[in-house]
Design a protein around this motif. Structure first.
Motif, PDB file in Angstrom:
ATOM      1  N   GLN A 513     -32.733  37.469  90.680  1.00  0.00           N
ATOM      2  CA  GLN A 513     -31.543  36.719  90.338  1.00  0.00           C
ATOM      3  C   GLN A 513     -31.900  35.284  89.958  1.00  0.00           C
ATOM      4  OE1 GLN A 513     -28.677  36.828  93.421  1.00  0.00           O
ATOM      5  NE2 GLN A 513     -27.017  36.106  92.143  1.00  0.00           N
ATOM      6  N   VAL A 514     -32.746  34.697  90.756  1.00  0.00           N
ATOM      7  CA  VAL A 514     -33.127  33.324  90.461  1.00  0.00           C
ATOM      8  C   VAL A 514     -33.854  33.255  89.135  1.00  0.00           C
ATOM      9  CG1 VAL A 514     -34.589  31.445  91.206  1.00  0.00           C
ATOM     10  CG2 VAL A 514     -33.145  32.611  92.845  1.00  0.00           C
ATOM     11  N   ASN A 515     -34.760  34.187  88.940  1.00  0.00           N
ATOM     12  CA  ASN A 515     -35.464  34.191  87.672  1.00  0.00           C
ATOM     13  C   ASN A 515     -34.497  34.387  86.524  1.00  0.00           C
ATOM     14  OD1 ASN A 515     -37.906  33.802  88.912  1.00  0.00           O
ATOM     15  ND2 ASN A 515     -38.278  35.983  89.169  1.00  0.00           N
ATOM     16  N   PHE A 516     -33.557  35.268  86.739  1.00  0.00           N
ATOM     17  CA  PHE A 516     -32.581  35.520  85.688  1.00  0.00           C
ATOM     18  C   PHE A 516     -31.781  34.268  85.377  1.00  0.00           C
ATOM     19  CE2 PHE A 516     -28.231  36.706  84.563  1.00  0.00           C
ATOM     20  CZ  PHE A 516     -28.473  37.395  83.392  1.00  0.00           C
ATOM     21  N   PHE A 517     -31.351  33.601  86.428  1.00  0.00           N
ATOM     22  CA  PHE A 517     -30.582  32.391  86.194  1.00  0.00           C
ATOM     23  C   PHE A 517     -31.439  31.319  85.546  1.00  0.00           C
ATOM     24  CE2 PHE A 517     -27.498  34.015  89.349  1.00  0.00           C
ATOM     25  CZ  PHE A 517     -26.366  33.846  88.586  1.00  0.00           C
ATOM     26  N   PHE A 518     -32.672  31.286  85.950  1.00  0.00           N
ATOM     27  CA  PHE A 518     -33.568  30.318  85.331  1.00  0.00           C
ATOM     28  C   PHE A 518     -33.693  30.590  83.847  1.00  0.00           C
ATOM     29  CE2 PHE A 518     -35.680  28.406  89.114  1.00  0.00           C
ATOM     30  CZ  PHE A 518     -35.615  27.112  88.634  1.00  0.00           C
ATOM     31  N   ILE A 519     -33.889  31.849  83.550  1.00  0.00           N
ATOM     32  CA  ILE A 519     -34.050  32.194  82.140  1.00  0.00           C
ATOM     33  C   ILE A 519     -32.773  31.871  81.386  1.00  0.00           C
ATOM     34  CG2 ILE A 519     -34.349  34.120  80.563  1.00  0.00           C
ATOM     35  CD1 ILE A 519     -36.170  35.371  82.693  1.00  0.00           C
ATOM     36  N   ILE A 520     -31.658  32.233  81.967  1.00  0.00           N
ATOM     37  CA  ILE A 520     -30.389  31.951  81.303  1.00  0.00           C
ATOM     38  C   ILE A 520     -30.206  30.460  81.122  1.00  0.00           C
ATOM     39  CG2 ILE A 520     -27.892  32.118  81.555  1.00  0.00           C
ATOM     40  CD1 ILE A 520     -29.263  34.710  80.787  1.00  0.00           C
ATOM     41  N   PHE A 521     -30.570  29.742  82.141  1.00  0.00           N
ATOM     42  CA  PHE A 521     -30.389  28.301  82.078  1.00  0.00           C
ATOM     43  C   PHE A 521     -31.236  27.684  80.977  1.00  0.00           C
ATOM     44  CE2 PHE A 521     -32.364  24.294  83.465  1.00  0.00           C
ATOM     45  CZ  PHE A 521     -31.267  23.471  83.334  1.00  0.00           C
ATOM     46  N   PHE A 522     -32.480  28.071  80.931  1.00  0.00           N
ATOM     47  CA  PHE A 522     -33.349  27.484  79.912  1.00  0.00           C
ATOM     48  C   PHE A 522     -32.929  27.936  78.522  1.00  0.00           C
ATOM     49  CE2 PHE A 522     -36.373  26.859  83.468  1.00  0.00           C
ATOM     50  CZ  PHE A 522     -36.508  25.498  83.311  1.00  0.00           C
ATOM     51  N   PHE A 523     -32.518  29.178  78.431  1.00  0.00           N
ATOM     52  CA  PHE A 523     -32.026  29.613  77.133  1.00  0.00           C
ATOM     53  C   PHE A 523     -30.791  28.818  76.733  1.00  0.00           C
ATOM     54  CE2 PHE A 523     -34.680  33.409  77.358  1.00  0.00           C
ATOM     55  CZ  PHE A 523     -35.039  33.510  76.024  1.00  0.00           C
ATOM     56  N   PHE A 524     -29.969  28.557  77.709  1.00  0.00           N
ATOM     57  CA  PHE A 524     -28.765  27.794  77.422  1.00  0.00           C
ATOM     58  C   PHE A 524     -29.122  26.400  76.923  1.00  0.00           C
ATOM     59  CE2 PHE A 524     -25.471  24.855  78.973  1.00  0.00           C
ATOM     60  CZ  PHE A 524     -24.388  25.351  78.265  1.00  0.00           C
ATOM     61  N   ILE A 525     -30.057  25.800  77.592  1.00  0.00           N
ATOM     62  CA  ILE A 525     -30.468  24.460  77.173  1.00  0.00           C
ATOM     63  C   ILE A 525     -31.086  24.511  75.787  1.00  0.00           C
ATOM     64  CG2 ILE A 525     -32.011  22.560  77.699  1.00  0.00           C
ATOM     65  CD1 ILE A 525     -29.560  22.777  79.504  1.00  0.00           C
ATOM     66  N   ILE A 526     -31.929  25.503  75.585  1.00  0.00           N
ATOM     67  CA  ILE A 526     -32.577  25.595  74.281  1.00  0.00           C
ATOM     68  C   ILE A 526     -31.535  25.821  73.197  1.00  0.00           C
ATOM     69  CG2 ILE A 526     -34.106  27.031  72.889  1.00  0.00           C
ATOM     70  CD1 ILE A 526     -35.770  27.410  75.445  1.00  0.00           C
ATOM     71  N   ILE A 527     -30.579  26.670  73.489  1.00  0.00           N
ATOM     72  CA  ILE A 527     -29.550  26.943  72.493  1.00  0.00           C
ATOM     73  C   ILE A 527     -28.749  25.683  72.204  1.00  0.00           C
ATOM     74  CG2 ILE A 527     -27.389  28.189  72.127  1.00  0.00           C
ATOM     75  CD1 ILE A 527     -28.694  30.539  73.574  1.00  0.00           C
ATOM     76  N   LEU A 528     -28.457  24.948  73.237  1.00  0.00           N
ATOM     77  CA  LEU A 528     -27.724  23.704  73.030  1.00  0.00           C
ATOM     78  C   LEU A 528     -28.512  22.745  72.156  1.00  0.00           C
ATOM     79  CD1 LEU A 528     -26.106  22.957  76.498  1.00  0.00           C
ATOM     80  CD2 LEU A 528     -25.005  23.779  74.429  1.00  0.00           C
ATOM     81  N   LEU A 529     -29.769  22.651  72.437  1.00  0.00           N
ATOM     82  CA  LEU A 529     -30.587  21.763  71.622  1.00  0.00           C
ATOM     83  C   LEU A 529     -30.642  22.237  70.182  1.00  0.00           C
ATOM     84  CD1 LEU A 529     -33.542  21.034  74.084  1.00  0.00           C
ATOM     85  CD2 LEU A 529     -31.640  19.556  73.483  1.00  0.00           C
ATOM     86  N   ILE A 530     -30.787  23.528  70.023  1.00  0.00           N
ATOM     87  CA  ILE A 530     -30.847  24.054  68.663  1.00  0.00           C
ATOM     88  C   ILE A 530     -29.533  23.790  67.937  1.00  0.00           C
ATOM     89  CG2 ILE A 530     -30.972  26.187  67.334  1.00  0.00           C
ATOM     90  CD1 ILE A 530     -32.975  27.193  69.416  1.00  0.00           C
ATOM     91  N   ILE A 531     -28.453  24.027  68.648  1.00  0.00           N
ATOM     92  CA  ILE A 531     -27.157  23.785  68.018  1.00  0.00           C
ATOM     93  C   ILE A 531     -27.007  22.319  67.653  1.00  0.00           C
ATOM     94  CG2 ILE A 531     -24.677  23.751  68.467  1.00  0.00           C
ATOM     95  CD1 ILE A 531     -25.094  26.287  70.117  1.00  0.00           C
ATOM     96  N   PHE A 532     -27.457  21.473  68.548  1.00  0.00           N
ATOM     97  CA  PHE A 532     -27.369  20.043  68.278  1.00  0.00           C
ATOM     98  C   PHE A 532     -28.186  19.681  67.043  1.00  0.00           C
ATOM     99  CE2 PHE A 532     -28.956  15.700  68.998  1.00  0.00           C
ATOM    100  CZ  PHE A 532     -27.751  15.030  69.047  1.00  0.00           C
ATOM    101  N   ILE A 533     -29.376  20.219  66.966  1.00  0.00           N
ATOM    102  CA  ILE A 533     -30.223  19.921  65.814  1.00  0.00           C
ATOM    103  C   ILE A 533     -29.591  20.475  64.546  1.00  0.00           C
ATOM    104  CG2 ILE A 533     -32.466  20.401  64.773  1.00  0.00           C
ATOM    105  CD1 ILE A 533     -33.616  20.354  67.629  1.00  0.00           C
ATOM    106  N   ILE A 534     -29.063  21.666  64.639  1.00  0.00           N
ATOM    107  CA  ILE A 534     -28.455  22.266  63.459  1.00  0.00           C
ATOM    108  C   ILE A 534     -27.266  21.445  62.991  1.00  0.00           C
ATOM    109  CG2 ILE A 534     -27.138  24.264  62.681  1.00  0.00           C
ATOM    110  CD1 ILE A 534     -29.008  25.977  64.368  1.00  0.00           C
ATOM    111  N   ILE A 535     -26.498  20.985  63.960  1.00  0.00           N
ATOM    112  CA  ILE A 535     -25.331  20.178  63.595  1.00  0.00           C
ATOM    113  C   ILE A 535     -25.773  18.906  62.877  1.00  0.00           C
ATOM    114  CG2 ILE A 535     -23.471  18.782  64.535  1.00  0.00           C
ATOM    115  CD1 ILE A 535     -23.116  20.939  66.666  1.00  0.00           C
ATOM    116  N   ILE A 536     -26.813  18.308  63.403  1.00  0.00           N
ATOM    117  CA  ILE A 536     -27.307  17.084  62.758  1.00  0.00           C
ATOM    118  C   ILE A 536     -27.775  17.384  61.342  1.00  0.00           C
ATOM    119  CG2 ILE A 536     -29.129  15.358  62.840  1.00  0.00           C
ATOM    120  CD1 ILE A 536     -28.905  15.387  65.854  1.00  0.00           C
ATOM    121  N   ILE A 537     -28.512  18.481  61.214  1.00  0.00           N
ATOM    122  CA  ILE A 537     -29.008  18.835  59.879  1.00  0.00           C
ATOM    123  C   ILE A 537     -27.842  19.114  58.941  1.00  0.00           C
ATOM    124  CG2 ILE A 537     -30.297  20.586  58.619  1.00  0.00           C
ATOM    125  CD1 ILE A 537     -32.126  20.806  61.054  1.00  0.00           C
TER     126      ILE A 537
END
Length: 782
Positions: A513-537
DNA sequence: TAGTAAGGGACGCGTCTTTG
DNA sequence: CAAAGACGCGTCCCTTACTA
């Protein structure tokens, strides 16, 4: 046979007797149990089982021996036990095995029971049948050692000293080695007096050494592991130290002893696994309470408890314990709430938590200040920790190393620790040996501290020789380099991490569960960053495109504007030409009518071809109508518009625009309107517009042929019909078929004087008509 | 002002191992 | 058995920068 262990409980153990005389010993039944264990191992050994014990079994077996000695120190045993009973005193000493609980009255609530043998009823094996083989092997080995030592007339306390097992008797009956020393009762007098010379060097199986080292890593002491695996302690120590670079039991012992430390570490693990981990302060308090309860004399200042340095060493020796931030406070930061921490359920705890650092403030305080102890001992935490020993079946069971542990956990409903101020974080990782990594919160830390913690390791890795000050400077520079958003993101990430971790429950599938949440969390952060970069572009692209479109739109607007203006001009001119034509036609008809009325038929009879019913019609082309003759520029434009694509040829930009628009759009839209605009007059006006729009018509107009057409053969000669070419010397009078005669007076253009007069008269009349058509009214109509 | 981060040095003390 | 050396432990203190 059933044996009772009155001091630890009423568990029953079916252990076959080993020696009848052992049952005659009424002094200490714990020793009996251990002896029975040994005898049991002997019995199993006789059955031919020879598997090597696994780590857990070894741990349990060693516990079975050392637990007895915890209750009954070796000194006592030596005084009260017969030589046969003394065989168990060898396992005493400060190096107690792990998974040991302290005396029942001070149990931390962790209970482990072994189905095999345990003086404590609260020790439980997860799989009672599973480790039997290993247990039996260990028992076999132990029994072999025992038998060997007995044969040599030695105490069992010396078994295991030699891997060869044929160490000659030292002749020091009852002499023990340092192995007999206890952590609480050092026995300097029991130091080995002499070591036998090493004979032929014995080469041990590396696999065996590795296995033994694994046992040590699992928690067994070097000495006991050496005993169990028949490896010299020194050899094992060297091998273990070389292999793992770990400390061996040398030097000063921990104040609490290895056993108590391990017990407390296990307790912390269990608590943390249940989301009830302790903070650093609480851990120190726990140790302090333990020392106070046990009246253990330590070197700790003021006899209170350990300091933060001790806690750091404690964590270093228990890698499964890790310090982590106060995720709860991070959560508070994340939500941006300045709410105070929940009021502790107990005021005493609040006092504890408000208390400054234990160690560093001590020298400023009265060493004999008793109130702190009162606070500590009266705290619910202390009550929890000092609650009745033994298992509580109501509590969840943990499976730590296949050993079921029934922790005595704080009641969540009445937990004394504030849930937000010091929420303990439980993390997990699939570490070696499936160890569960427990991370203990240390309470509130700042964003910079979190950043420092996450960054300093990398900096240290890159610059191993960098001092702490240098690392701090580097971290500070990096921190300064971060903008506010990143700092907040860092905090939020940490908060999210803490939030996720706090919500994790490791009781069942916590690891995943912890690993899963960790993975979800990091994916969430990465997705947010990607979205942010895409928006800027996207924003950048939009800005660029907008600028280009503005330029294009300006040009396009100009193109459309010029095109529309052109269309309007052409339309106006076309309409004007049409009006002029109609006016000229009407005037011409009126003039014809007026002439016919005034001059009579005779006049037209002289022209021959213009007589009859169509005399009123004159070829429009014969009219020297200036309005019908567009200026050269206008005429050129009309010529270019005629083919339909002349506009495109006229304007390259429009052409490119139409090319961009595609195939049908411009022709069907803009050009369609253009064509329709010009086609409609053609439909309405018939051949007039065709003549006007056709290049031959323009040429015909420009050429201005004589207005006389076919000599009155038709009512209205088609305007595009070319008049018959006059012969080279024919008479220029309309309708005269005669050839011109040579006469200088009329320039060889006429055949006779009559034709000269007639032509001049006709020309004069036409000039009059032309003057009439250009009256002010007609100009006004234009 | 106190506390946080992590690491390390200095010091005193105790324990263990080895050697003669 | 004594002694020396090695080693570990606990404590204190220090480092820099930041935060509550």
């Amino acid at each position: 046979q059933t044996f009772h262990t009155p001091s630890f409980g009423d568990e029953e153990f079916d252990i076959p007797p080993i020696n009848p005389h052992q049952h005659q010993q009424g002094g200490n039944q714990h020793v009996q149990n251990n002896m029975n264990s040994y005898q049991q191992s002997q019995d199993y050994a006789e059955n031919g089982q020879s598997m090597r014990p696994d780590v857990k079994t070894a741990v349990l077996i060693v516990y079975a021996r050392s637990a007895t000695l915890w209750k009954y120190p070796p000194s006592t045993m030596l005084q009260n036990q017969s030589p046969d009973n003394m065989v168990m005193s060898d396992s005493s000493g400060y190096q107690q095995p792990l998974y040991l609980s302290g005396p029942p009255e001070h149990s931390m609530g962790i209970s482990v029971s072994s189905s095999y043998n345990s003086p404590q009823p609260t020790y439980t094996m997860a799989s009672p049948n599973q480790p039997n083989n290993s247990q039996l092997l260990m028992m076999q080995q132990q029994q072999q050692h025992q038998q060997m030592m007995l044969n040599h007339g030695q105490s069992m306390g010396q078994y295991g000293r030699s891997p060869q097992g044929n160490s000659p008797p030292t002749g020091q009956e009852g002499t023990t080695t340092s192995e007999d020393s206890d952590d609480s009762t050092p026995h300097s007098a029991m130091m080995p007096t002499k070591y036998e010379k090493k004979g032929v060097r014995f080469t041990y199986d590396p696999a065996r050494m590795a296995e033994t080292a694994a046992v040590v890593r699992k928690g067994l002491t070097l000495r006991i592991a050496a005993e169990c695996y028949e490896v010299p302690f020194g050899t094992l120590s060297k091998h273990y130290k070389k292999a793992t670079d770990a400390r061996v039991g040398r030097g000063k012992k921990p104040e609490l002893g290895y056993k108590d430390e391990k017990d407390r570490a296990l307790y912390l693990r269990v608590c943390a696994l249940h989301g009830e981990g302790l903070t650093q302060k609480e851990t120190i308090q726990l140790m302090t309470e333990f020392v106070c309860q046990e009246k253990i004399e330590t070197r700790w200042k003021n006899g209170k408890g350990p300091g933060e340095d001790w806690f750091r060493r404690f964590l270093a020796f228990h890698p499964e314990l890790r310090i982590r931030k106060g995720e709860a406070l991070s959560l508070q930061r994340m939500v941006g709430m300045k709410r105070p921490s929940p009021e502790p359920a107990d005021n005493s705890l609040a006092k504890i938590q408000k208390k400054p650092k234990v160690q560093k403030k001590k020298k400023k305080r009265d060493p004999n200040e008793p109130q702190k102890l009162n606070i500590l001992t009266s705290s619910p935490l202390s009550q929890n920790l000092n609650s009745a020993p033994g298992i509580t079946l109501k509590h969840p069971t943990l499976n730590i190393g296949n050993i079921l542990v029934h922790p005595k956990l704080p009641d969540p409903a009445t937990s004394i620790r504030p849930r937000l101020a010091n929420v303990l974080v439980v993390l997990s990782s699939a570490a070696e040996y499936e160890e569960i990594e427990v991370r203990i919160s240390v309470g509130p830390v700042s964003a910079y501290a979190l950043f420092f913690r996450d960054t300093q390791a990398a900096i240290k890795g890159q610059n191993p020789n960098a001092s702490f000050g240098e690392v701090s400077k580097i971290v500070a520079s990096m921190w300064d380099a971060l903008d506010a958003e990143h700092k907040n993101v860092s905090v939020h990430m940490t908060c999210m991490q803490g939030l996720v971790l706090t919500q994790c429950n490791l009781r069942a599938s916590g690891l995943m569960q912890v690993n899963f949440f960790f993975i979800i969390f990091f994916f969430f952060i990465i997705i947010l960053l990607i979205i942010f970069i895409i928006i800027i572009i996207i924003i950048i692209i939009i800005i660029i495109i907008t600028n280009n479109n503005n330029n294009k739109q300006v040009n396009l607007h100009h193109a459309y504007g010029s095109l529309n203006s052109c269309l309007c001009v052409y339309k106006k001119k076309t309409e004007a030409a049409k009006k002029e034509y109609l006016k000229a036609l009407a005037a011409y008809r009126a003039s014809l009518v007026s002439k016919g009325a005034s001059e009579g038929e005779g006049m037209y009879s002289g022209y021959g071809g213009f007589g009859g019913g169509y005399s009123g019609y004159s070829p429009p082309t014969a009219l020297p109508s200036p309005p019908m003759l567009p200026p050269p520029s206008q005429q050129q434009q009309q010529q270019q518009m005629g083919p339909g694509n002349g506009m495109a040829k006229k304007s390259p930009l429009l052409s490119s625009m139409m090319t961009e628009r595609g195939n049908g759009q411009p022709q069907q839209g803009l050009m369609g309107q253009m064509q329709q605009t010009h086609l409609q007059p053609q439909v309405n006006q018939g051949g007039y517009m065709q003549q006007q729009m056709s290049p031959p018509r323009s040429e015909h107009i420009v050429s201005s042929p004589p207005p006389v057409s076919a000599g009155g053969t038709g009512p209205l000669q088609p305007q595009n019909q070319q008049p018959p070419p006059r012969p080279g010397n024919a008479c220029i009078r309309h309708g005269c078929p005669n050839a011109a005669i040579s006469n200088s007076e009329w320039e060889d253009e006429y055949c006779s004087n009559e034709c000269v007069v007639s032509h001049c008269r006709t020309t004069e009349q036409e000039q009059k008509k032309l003057r009439m058509t250009h009256t002010p009214d007609s100009f006004q109509n234009e």
